[in-house]
Write an enzyme that holds these catalytic residues in place. Sequence first.
Site, mmCIF file in Angstrom:
data_model
loop_
_atom_site.group_PDB
_atom_site.id
_atom_site.type_symbol
_atom_site.label_atom_id
_atom_site.label_comp_id
_atom_site.label_asym_id
_atom_site.label_seq_id
_atom_site.Cartn_x
_atom_site.Cartn_y
_atom_site.Cartn_z
ATOM 1 N N HIS A 10 0.834 -1.218 0.000
ATOM 2 C CA HIS A 10 0.000 0.000 0.000
ATOM 3 C C HIS A 10 0.868 1.267 0.000
ATOM 4 C CE1 HIS A 10 -3.172 -2.940 0.648
ATOM 5 N NE2 HIS A 10 -2.358 -3.471 1.530
ATOM 6 N N GLU A 24 -2.093 0.189 7.790
ATOM 7 C CA GLU A 24 -1.231 -0.842 7.219
ATOM 8 C C GLU A 24 -0.052 -0.239 6.450
ATOM 9 O OE1 GLU A 24 -3.313 -3.493 4.645
ATOM 10 O OE2 GLU A 24 -1.552 -4.758 4.269
ATOM 11 N N HIS A 78 2.687 -7.057 4.543
ATOM 12 C CA HIS A 78 1.304 -6.611 4.745
ATOM 13 C C HIS A 78 0.831 -6.933 6.161
ATOM 14 C CE1 HIS A 78 0.073 -5.707 0.506
ATOM 15 N NE2 HIS A 78 1.202 -6.361 0.291
ATOM 16 N N GLU A 144 1.490 -11.654 5.867
ATOM 17 C CA GLU A 144 0.402 -10.930 6.544
ATOM 18 C C GLU A 144 0.661 -10.995 8.045
ATOM 19 O OE1 GLU A 144 -2.124 -9.190 5.323
ATOM 20 O OE2 GLU A 144 -2.580 -9.946 3.310
HETATM 21 ZN ZN LIG Z 1 -2.231 -5.295 2.458
#
Ligand SMILES: [Zn+2]
Length: 182
Positions: A10, A24, A78, A144
């Site tokens: 992002h 994030e 992430h 993640e």
């Molecule tokens: Zn993400």
Amino acid sequence: MPIVVIDPGHGGTDPGAVANGLQEKDLSLEIGLLVREKLESQYIVDARMTRESDTAVGLSTRASYANSIGADYFVSLHHNAGGGTGFESYVYPGTRNTETGRLQDVLHREIADFFAGFGLFDRGKKESNFAVVRETAMPAILLEHLFLDRTTDANFLKDESFIISLADAITRGIAQALSLQS
Ligand SMILES: [Zn+2]
């Protein structure tokens, strides 16, 4: 010298997951910069970033950058959201039995072991058709790191010493996976 591309998810107008006062895009960048610094100070490796500030970078641009410099490994950072807890990693579907899966085994284990020390759940090694793992020509993984919308997970991610230790675990995992020389 091996080339590792660190890809903070992002950025810019795309914050990614937002919950519990965390964004994030900020966390992924902070951890990414730490991992680059740790890799380059501890190992013989060329660590590059797909972004080094709060900017929007397209998914295909991230992958084509890694392809253009002949990277050996692509690591996308992430954080999750959507009502779960814990850690999971992703590779492109069908690559679990290739070098990509072997590297995932090593890196995933190092990070999952770190999280387990805090009682944080290992959701497992998974596959998904994410653009950055699909379009990269080298082994690639998407990590993640916990769920921003789970209070217990978020509280860990608000702890600076936890973030630094997580960056250490990611760094160790990449170094082990690629057999980097110190
Ligand atoms: Zn993400």
